[in-house]
Motif scaffolding. Structure first.
Motif, PDB file in Angstrom:
ATOM      1  N   THR A 157      10.832   3.288  -4.496  1.00 15.17           N
ATOM      2  CA  THR A 157       9.838   2.224  -3.886  1.00 15.17           C
ATOM      3  C   THR A 157       9.068   2.849  -2.562  1.00 15.17           C
ATOM      4  OG1 THR A 157      11.307   0.555  -4.514  1.00 15.17           O
ATOM      5  CG2 THR A 157       9.540  -0.137  -3.231  1.00 15.17           C
ATOM      6  N   VAL A 160       6.485   5.478  -3.170  1.00 15.50           N
ATOM      7  CA  VAL A 160       5.108   4.969  -3.610  1.00 15.50           C
ATOM      8  C   VAL A 160       4.573   4.302  -2.347  1.00 15.50           C
ATOM      9  CG1 VAL A 160       4.192   2.888  -4.574  1.00 15.50           C
ATOM     10  CG2 VAL A 160       5.635   4.221  -6.095  1.00 15.50           C
ATOM     11  N   THR A 198       4.241   2.564  -9.878  1.00 17.36           N
ATOM     12  CA  THR A 198       4.612   1.188 -10.040  1.00 17.36           C
ATOM     13  C   THR A 198       4.504   0.442 -11.391  1.00 17.36           C
ATOM     14  OG1 THR A 198       3.914   0.890  -7.773  1.00 17.36           O
ATOM     15  CG2 THR A 198       4.374  -1.111  -8.997  1.00 17.36           C
ATOM     16  N   THR A 228       0.586  -5.249  -9.870  1.00 13.31           N
ATOM     17  CA  THR A 228      -0.048  -3.992  -9.922  1.00 13.31           C
ATOM     18  C   THR A 228      -1.641  -3.801 -10.092  1.00 13.31           C
ATOM     19  OG1 THR A 228       2.061  -3.072 -10.536  1.00 13.31           O
ATOM     20  CG2 THR A 228       0.199  -1.569 -10.612  1.00 13.31           C
ATOM     21  N   LEU A 265       1.090  -4.910  -3.698  1.00 14.55           N
ATOM     22  CA  LEU A 265       2.060  -3.555  -4.284  1.00 14.55           C
ATOM     23  C   LEU A 265       3.444  -4.192  -3.721  1.00 14.55           C
ATOM     24  CD1 LEU A 265       2.195  -0.714  -4.933  1.00 14.55           C
ATOM     25  CD2 LEU A 265       2.006  -0.086  -2.586  1.00 14.55           C
ATOM     26  N   TRP A 269       6.827  -4.706  -6.562  1.00 13.22           N
ATOM     27  CA  TRP A 269       8.286  -4.301  -6.694  1.00 13.22           C
ATOM     28  C   TRP A 269       9.295  -5.195  -6.485  1.00 13.22           C
ATOM     29  CZ3 TRP A 269       9.911   0.525  -7.786  1.00 13.22           C
ATOM     30  CH2 TRP A 269       8.736   1.594  -8.012  1.00 13.22           C
TER      31      TRP A 269
END
Length: 303
Positions: A157, A160, A198, A228, A265, A269
Motif C-alpha cells: 500500500t 503505491v 491497486t 480504483t 485511492l 485499499w
C-alpha cells in the motif's frame, strides 16, 4: 490571525485527503488487533500534514512575496512567527498523538515522518530530492496506520502511495511557470502504475482478513475496483492535458486533481481490506472536501 487565515495557512480542506493514509495502512492489519486508541492515528496524520502546510508557507515566505502575494504571510494576515509556531505545534502534536495511539511503534514512524516534513518544507523542496522526500512522507504516513501490528503487510500500500505522490509532486513544480511534457508523461506513467498495482491487489484476497463468504469477497473486490476506476478518472485526464498544454494553469489543475484523487485511492485499499467503516469515513471526507471547495476556498497547492 483570524480563523479564516489559519484555515488558509494550513490548507485545512486538503487535510481531508490525508486521513485515509493511516486508514489504508490499518486495512492491512487483522481486524482483531484494533483498539479504540488507534483512532488517534488519523488525527496524528492530519496534525503532521497541517503543520507541514504551515511550515511550507513559512519556508516560502520570501518567494511567495514575489510569486503569490495573496497568501497569508506575504499579504500580512499571518506573521512568520505565527506560522512557525502553528507549524511546529501541530507537528509536535502529531508525534505525541502517534505515541499515545501505538506506543514505540507509532513513535518509530512518526518521528522519521516529522523529520521528512521538516526537511521538505525547510530544505529539500526546491532541490532534486524534494519529490522523493515528499513521497517518503506519504509512504511513512501509510505505515503509521500499520504500527499497531506489522509494517510489512502495509508495504505494498505504501509503495503505491509513494508512486502517486512522486507523480503529483513533480507536476506541482510547474504550478507557477508551467511544466514540461516529459514531467507530465512521467506523472501519467506513475498514475498508471499505481492504478495497475491497486487493481491487482483488489483481485487478490487480503491475507489479514478472515475467511468470508464468496458474496462478501466479491463485493469487496468490486468496490475496490470501482474506487480504483474513480482514482484514474479523477487523476489521469488532467495529467494527459498537462502533457499537451504544459501551462502553469494545466499544471495546477493536474496537481489539484492528484491531491483529490488520493481519497478514491485510499478507499480502494480500505475496501480491499474489508474496512467498510473506514471507507465510509473517506466518503464523508470526499463530500466535505467538495463542499468546502464550493464555498470558494482558495486553490489547494502542495508547493
Amino acid at each position: 490571525m483570524r480563523a479564516g487565515d489559519l484555515v488558509e495557512l494550513v490548507r485545512a480542506p486538503a487535510a481531508l485527503t490525508v486521513l485515509g493514509d493511516t486508514l489504508a495502512g490499518m486495512a492491512a492489519a487483522p481486524p482483531a488487533t484494533r483498539r479504540a486508541r488507534h483512532g488517534l492515528l488519523p488525527v496524528a496524520s492530519a496534525c503532521l500534514y497541517l503543520g507541514g502546510m504551515a511550515l511550507n508557507d513559512y519556508g516560502d515566505r520570501d518567494l511567495d512575496a514575489l510569486e503569490r502575494p495573496e497568501r497569508p504571510i506575504p499579504s500580512g494576515r499571518v506573521t512568520p512567527g505565527q506560522a512557525l509556531a502553528v507549524g511546529t505545534g501541530l507537528v509536535a502534536t502529531g508525534v505525541v498523538a502517534a505515541g499515545v495511539a501505538s506506543g514505540r511503534r507509532g513513535l518509530g514512524v512518526a518521528l522519521p515522518l516529522a523529520a521528512c516534513v521538516l526537511t521538505y518544507d525547510l530544505a529539500a523542496k526546491d532541490r532534486p530530492a524534494g519529490a522523493v522526500v515528499m513521497a517518503a512522507c506519504r509512504g511513512l504516513d501509510v505505515l503509521l496506520g500499520a504500527t499497531p501490528t506489522s509494517w510489512r503487510a502495509a508495504a505494498p500500500t505504501a509503495a503505491v502511495f509513494v508512486t502517486h505522490t512522486l507523480a503529483v509532486t513533480a507536476l506541482s513544480r510547474g504550478e507557477v511557470h508551467g511544466t514540461t511534457s516529459t514531467v507530465a508523461r512521467c506523472a501519467v506513467a506513475g498514475t498508471t502504475a499505481a492504478a495497475t498495482a491497486t487493481a491487482a491487489a483488489a483481485l487478490r484476497p487480503a491475507t489479514a482478513r478472515p475467511a468470508a463468504s464468496r458474496s462478501g469477497a466479491v463485493t469487496r473486490t468490486l468496490g475496490a475496483l470501482a474506487a480504483t476506476a474513480g482514482y484514474v478518472a479523477t487523476c489521469l485526464p488532467p495529467q494527459l492535458h498537462a502533457a499537451e498544454d504544459r501551462s502553469a494553469g494545466a499544471a495546477r489543475a493536474a496537481t489539484r486533481a492528484g491531491i483529490q484523487a488520493m481519497v478514491p485511492l485510499q478507499a480502494a485499499w480500505t475496501l480491499r481490506g474489508g474496512r467498510a467503516a473506514s471507507t465510509a469515513v473517506l466518503a464523508g471526507a470526499l463530500v466535505a472536501g467538495r463542499l468546502l471547495r464550493r464555498r470558494g476556498r482558495k486553490q489547494v497547492s502542495i508547493t
